[in-house]
Scaffold this motif. Structure first.
Motif, PDB file in Angstrom:
ATOM      1  N   GLU A   3     -26.736  21.410  -8.452  1.00 50.31           N
ATOM      2  CA  GLU A   3     -27.391  20.517  -8.771  1.00 50.31           C
ATOM      3  C   GLU A   3     -27.681  20.325  -9.920  1.00 50.31           C
ATOM      4  OE1 GLU A   3     -26.415  17.574  -6.337  1.00 50.31           O
ATOM      5  OE2 GLU A   3     -24.943  19.102  -4.945  1.00 50.31           O
ATOM      6  N   ILE A   4     -28.678  21.363  -9.864  1.00 51.95           N
ATOM      7  CA  ILE A   4     -29.461  21.277 -11.057  1.00 51.95           C
ATOM      8  C   ILE A   4     -29.564  22.390 -12.837  1.00 51.95           C
ATOM      9  CG2 ILE A   4     -31.898  21.910 -11.707  1.00 51.95           C
ATOM     10  CD1 ILE A   4     -32.694  21.399  -9.102  1.00 51.95           C
ATOM     11  N   ARG A   5     -28.919  22.143 -13.784  1.00 54.49           N
ATOM     12  CA  ARG A   5     -28.899  23.129 -15.036  1.00 54.49           C
ATOM     13  C   ARG A   5     -29.958  23.178 -16.177  1.00 54.49           C
ATOM     14  NH1 ARG A   5     -22.772  21.793 -16.264  1.00 54.49           N
ATOM     15  NH2 ARG A   5     -21.546  22.377 -13.921  1.00 54.49           N
ATOM     16  N   GLY A   6     -30.348  23.882 -16.626  1.00 54.52           N
ATOM     17  CA  GLY A   6     -31.295  23.607 -17.472  1.00 54.52           C
ATOM     18  C   GLY A   6     -32.929  22.946 -16.848  1.00 54.52           C
ATOM     19  N   GLY A   7     -33.305  22.952 -15.368  1.00 50.97           N
ATOM     20  CA  GLY A   7     -34.125  22.220 -15.120  1.00 50.97           C
ATOM     21  C   GLY A   7     -33.819  20.836 -14.474  1.00 50.97           C
ATOM     22  N   HIS A   8     -32.977  20.170 -14.953  1.00 52.12           N
ATOM     23  CA  HIS A   8     -32.539  18.868 -14.671  1.00 52.12           C
ATOM     24  C   HIS A   8     -31.190  18.784 -13.609  1.00 52.12           C
ATOM     25  CE1 HIS A   8     -35.411  18.672 -17.778  1.00 52.12           C
ATOM     26  NE2 HIS A   8     -34.254  19.134 -18.827  1.00 52.12           N
ATOM     27  N   LEU A   9     -32.028  17.459 -13.420  1.00 54.51           N
ATOM     28  CA  LEU A   9     -30.800  17.489 -12.244  1.00 54.51           C
ATOM     29  C   LEU A   9     -29.731  16.426 -12.930  1.00 54.51           C
ATOM     30  CD1 LEU A   9     -32.837  15.918  -9.740  1.00 54.51           C
ATOM     31  CD2 LEU A   9     -30.945  17.142  -9.041  1.00 54.51           C
ATOM     32  N   PHE A  10     -28.608  16.192 -12.245  1.00 53.59           N
ATOM     33  CA  PHE A  10     -27.396  15.132 -12.984  1.00 53.59           C
ATOM     34  C   PHE A  10     -28.073  14.144 -12.953  1.00 53.59           C
ATOM     35  CE2 PHE A  10     -23.221  13.257 -12.481  1.00 53.59           C
ATOM     36  CZ  PHE A  10     -22.570  13.773 -13.224  1.00 53.59           C
ATOM     37  N   GLY A  11     -27.814  13.297 -13.557  1.00 53.44           N
ATOM     38  CA  GLY A  11     -28.074  11.595 -14.148  1.00 53.44           C
ATOM     39  C   GLY A  11     -28.586  11.572 -13.789  1.00 53.44           C
ATOM     40  N   TYR A  12     -30.109  11.525 -14.649  1.00 51.00           N
ATOM     41  CA  TYR A  12     -31.523  11.280 -14.065  1.00 51.00           C
ATOM     42  C   TYR A  12     -31.944  11.018 -15.645  1.00 51.00           C
ATOM     43  CZ  TYR A  12     -31.736  12.126  -9.200  1.00 51.00           C
ATOM     44  OH  TYR A  12     -31.479  11.309  -7.753  1.00 51.00           O
ATOM     45  N   GLY A  13     -31.893  11.455 -16.749  1.00 48.45           N
ATOM     46  CA  GLY A  13     -32.024  10.881 -17.578  1.00 48.45           C
ATOM     47  C   GLY A  13     -33.109  11.943 -18.234  1.00 48.45           C
ATOM     48  N   THR A  14     -33.537  12.701 -17.722  1.00 45.26           N
ATOM     49  CA  THR A  14     -35.172  13.343 -18.533  1.00 45.26           C
ATOM     50  C   THR A  14     -34.818  14.732 -18.891  1.00 45.26           C
ATOM     51  OG1 THR A  14     -34.415  14.841 -16.241  1.00 45.26           O
ATOM     52  CG2 THR A  14     -35.770  13.419 -15.988  1.00 45.26           C
ATOM     53  N   TYR A  15     -33.803  14.829 -20.308  1.00 40.93           N
ATOM     54  CA  TYR A  15     -33.811  16.239 -21.047  1.00 40.93           C
ATOM     55  C   TYR A  15     -32.937  15.061 -22.173  1.00 40.93           C
ATOM     56  CZ  TYR A  15     -32.249  19.627 -23.803  1.00 40.93           C
ATOM     57  OH  TYR A  15     -31.929  20.445 -24.413  1.00 40.93           O
ATOM     58  N   TYR A  16     -34.121  14.646 -23.171  1.00 38.69           N
ATOM     59  CA  TYR A  16     -34.050  13.436 -23.821  1.00 38.69           C
ATOM     60  C   TYR A  16     -34.531  14.049 -25.385  1.00 38.69           C
ATOM     61  CZ  TYR A  16     -37.603  11.439 -22.295  1.00 38.69           C
ATOM     62  OH  TYR A  16     -39.000  10.501 -22.248  1.00 38.69           O
ATOM     63  N   LEU A  17     -35.752  15.043 -25.225  1.00 42.98           N
ATOM     64  CA  LEU A  17     -36.525  15.373 -26.360  1.00 42.98           C
ATOM     65  C   LEU A  17     -36.344  16.709 -26.782  1.00 42.98           C
ATOM     66  CD1 LEU A  17     -40.093  14.908 -24.674  1.00 42.98           C
ATOM     67  CD2 LEU A  17     -38.689  13.548 -26.783  1.00 42.98           C
ATOM     68  N   LEU A  18     -35.391  17.319 -27.693  1.00 46.34           N
ATOM     69  CA  LEU A  18     -35.497  18.334 -28.111  1.00 46.34           C
ATOM     70  C   LEU A  18     -36.287  19.106 -29.521  1.00 46.34           C
ATOM     71  CD1 LEU A  18     -31.479  17.598 -28.105  1.00 46.34           C
ATOM     72  CD2 LEU A  18     -32.888  18.512 -26.679  1.00 46.34           C
ATOM     73  N   THR A  19     -36.133  20.295 -30.074  1.00 41.60           N
ATOM     74  CA  THR A  19     -36.652  21.019 -31.592  1.00 41.60           C
ATOM     75  C   THR A  19     -35.681  20.884 -32.055  1.00 41.60           C
ATOM     76  OG1 THR A  19     -36.477  23.099 -30.357  1.00 41.60           O
ATOM     77  CG2 THR A  19     -38.688  21.582 -30.107  1.00 41.60           C
ATOM     78  N   LYS A  20     -35.533  20.678 -33.340  1.00 40.30           N
ATOM     79  CA  LYS A  20     -34.914  21.426 -33.969  1.00 40.30           C
ATOM     80  C   LYS A  20     -34.700  23.003 -34.499  1.00 40.30           C
ATOM     81  CE  LYS A  20     -36.495  18.587 -38.165  1.00 40.30           C
ATOM     82  NZ  LYS A  20     -36.781  18.216 -39.584  1.00 40.30           N
ATOM     83  N   GLU A  21     -34.766  24.060 -33.580  1.00 38.67           N
ATOM     84  CA  GLU A  21     -35.120  24.933 -33.127  1.00 38.67           C
ATOM     85  C   GLU A  21     -33.485  25.026 -32.133  1.00 38.67           C
ATOM     86  OE1 GLU A  21     -38.191  25.238 -35.488  1.00 38.67           O
ATOM     87  OE2 GLU A  21     -37.934  24.166 -33.747  1.00 38.67           O
ATOM     88  N   ALA A  22     -33.535  24.015 -30.932  1.00 41.34           N
ATOM     89  CA  ALA A  22     -32.544  24.359 -30.224  1.00 41.34           C
ATOM     90  C   ALA A  22     -31.004  23.541 -30.962  1.00 41.34           C
ATOM     91  CB  ALA A  22     -33.117  23.318 -29.224  1.00 41.34           C
ATOM     92  N   ILE A  23     -31.085  23.439 -31.855  1.00 43.63           N
ATOM     93  CA  ILE A  23     -30.072  23.218 -32.576  1.00 43.63           C
ATOM     94  C   ILE A  23     -29.189  23.313 -33.971  1.00 43.63           C
ATOM     95  CG2 ILE A  23     -29.494  21.317 -30.624  1.00 43.63           C
ATOM     96  CD1 ILE A  23     -30.804  18.859 -32.310  1.00 43.63           C
ATOM     97  N   SER A  24     -29.881  24.339 -33.969  1.00 44.15           N
ATOM     98  CA  SER A  24     -29.589  25.020 -35.234  1.00 44.15           C
ATOM     99  C   SER A  24     -28.169  25.751 -35.704  1.00 44.15           C
ATOM    100  CB  SER A  24     -30.360  26.264 -35.569  1.00 44.15           C
ATOM    101  OG  SER A  24     -31.063  27.258 -34.505  1.00 44.15           O
ATOM    102  N   THR A  25     -27.487  26.385 -34.765  1.00 46.84           N
ATOM    103  CA  THR A  25     -26.153  26.069 -35.215  1.00 46.84           C
ATOM    104  C   THR A  25     -25.566  25.969 -33.854  1.00 46.84           C
ATOM    105  OG1 THR A  25     -26.025  27.799 -33.126  1.00 46.84           O
ATOM    106  CG2 THR A  25     -27.494  28.942 -34.776  1.00 46.84           C
ATOM    107  N   PRO A  26     -24.224  25.655 -34.131  1.00 43.22           N
ATOM    108  CA  PRO A  26     -22.890  24.599 -34.136  1.00 43.22           C
ATOM    109  C   PRO A  26     -23.143  25.049 -32.437  1.00 43.22           C
ATOM    110  CG  PRO A  26     -22.182  26.120 -35.623  1.00 43.22           C
ATOM    111  CD  PRO A  26     -23.273  26.482 -35.656  1.00 43.22           C
ATOM    112  N   GLU A  27     -22.809  26.484 -31.925  1.00 42.95           N
ATOM    113  CA  GLU A  27     -22.579  26.523 -30.703  1.00 42.95           C
ATOM    114  C   GLU A  27     -24.205  26.544 -30.039  1.00 42.95           C
ATOM    115  OE1 GLU A  27     -23.030  30.824 -27.121  1.00 42.95           O
ATOM    116  OE2 GLU A  27     -23.464  31.275 -29.340  1.00 42.95           O
ATOM    117  N   ALA A  28     -25.565  26.459 -30.222  1.00 44.30           N
ATOM    118  CA  ALA A  28     -25.591  25.232 -29.710  1.00 44.30           C
ATOM    119  C   ALA A  28     -26.244  24.427 -29.417  1.00 44.30           C
ATOM    120  CB  ALA A  28     -27.788  25.678 -30.552  1.00 44.30           C
ATOM    121  N   ILE A  29     -25.871  23.591 -30.607  1.00 46.97           N
ATOM    122  CA  ILE A  29     -25.780  21.551 -30.690  1.00 46.97           C
ATOM    123  C   ILE A  29     -24.394  21.409 -29.186  1.00 46.97           C
ATOM    124  CG2 ILE A  29     -24.843  20.692 -32.067  1.00 46.97           C
ATOM    125  CD1 ILE A  29     -25.044  21.161 -34.824  1.00 46.97           C
ATOM    126  N   TYR A  30     -23.821  22.355 -29.506  1.00 49.38           N
ATOM    127  CA  TYR A  30     -22.437  21.947 -28.190  1.00 49.38           C
ATOM    128  C   TYR A  30     -22.995  22.591 -27.357  1.00 49.38           C
ATOM    129  CZ  TYR A  30     -18.709  22.942 -25.339  1.00 49.38           C
ATOM    130  OH  TYR A  30     -17.376  22.858 -24.249  1.00 49.38           O
TER     131      TYR A  30
END
Length: 247
Positions: A8-35
């Motif tokens: 039910e949980i991925r990356g520490g977050h429940l499905f459909g609760y909106g709790t994941y929204y804070l990101l760092t630039k490093e977290a999305i630095s490559t096409p694979e990371a963005i995906y």
């Protein structure tokens, strides 16, 4: 990899609760990371078709656009929930708890890889029509350019606060927010494409809720429903606005 889909949980977050929204630039630095980030945001958002929307080959959406969209909607859902936690505890409870699926309304369109097992029997908070649409309608108010940015930010917060304090149910919150957005100057079509989104009806198959919502809108915001009726079938289809079920 298949075992991941049993949880039910991925990356520490429940499905459909909106709790994941804070990101760092490093977290999305490559096409694979963005995906991968887009998929995790989609999971937190409760999107049953995240892989389709985040596919790099999807010219209408794609991972970069969905990262931005999931982030802003998840963040606003959490803000609304936090306001409710302070100002309206009963509403907070209803906003942040899943809804059991009605008999005769099984899940609609979804990807096995994008939903947890519980999706078969319940609708997660952000996958309900009010969880999906209310933050989006607030964002439409936020995008209005009629006032200076700092005034707009304050106005949007006050609008959200007022609606959350007064609402007796999540559906009432969506309807009152839609009415407030219309009074603020948001175009009817830009409200309807969220409030009566065909996407949620297609993925959640929640026909009775849509019938109830349309009746609620007709009583409370009749001019909005007049605009809905004034749109032709093809125009509603192109805007992603649902046809109200007849049953």
């Amino acid at each position: 990899m298949a075992a991941e889909y049993d949880h039910e949980i991925r990356g520490g977050h429940l499905f459909g609760y909106g709790t994941y929204y804070l990101l760092t630039k490093e977290a999305i630095s490559t096409p694979e990371a963005i995906y991968n980030t887009a998929l995790l945001l989609g999971w937190s958002h409760g999107c049953p078709i995240a892989r389709e929307l985040c596919d790099p080959a999807n010219r209408d959406y794609g991972p970069q656009r969905m990262v931005k969209r999931y982030r802003e909607v998840n963040a606003w859902f959490c803000r609304l929930s936090q306001i409710a936690q302070r100002e309206n505890l009963y509403l907070h409870y209803l906003l942040t708890h899943p809804v059991t699926r009605r008999v005769g309304e099984p899940i609609g369109k979804c990807e096995k890889e994008s939903v947890p097992p519980s999706h078969q029997r319940q609708i997660a908070p952000m996958t309900t029509i009010w969880g999906y649409a209310t933050p989006r309608v607030v964002i439409e108010v936020e995008r209005l350019k009629s006032v200076r940015e700092w005034e707009r930010t304050q106005r949007v917060y006050e609008l959200a606060l007022e609606q959350v304090k007064e609402a007796h149910s999540p559906l009432e919150l969506l309807v009152s927010t839609s009415k407030a957005a219309l009074l603020q100057g948001v175009r009817a079509v830009d409200i309807l494409k969220h409030t009566l989104a065909v996407e949620v009806l297609t993925t959640e198959n929640c026909s009775q809720t849509y019938i109830h919502l349309a009746q609620f809108l007709e009583r409370t915001v009749p001019n909005l429903m007049s605009d809905y009726l004034g749109l032709g079938f093809e125009e509603r289809k192109s805007l992603g606005i649902a046809e109200i079920p007849s049953r």
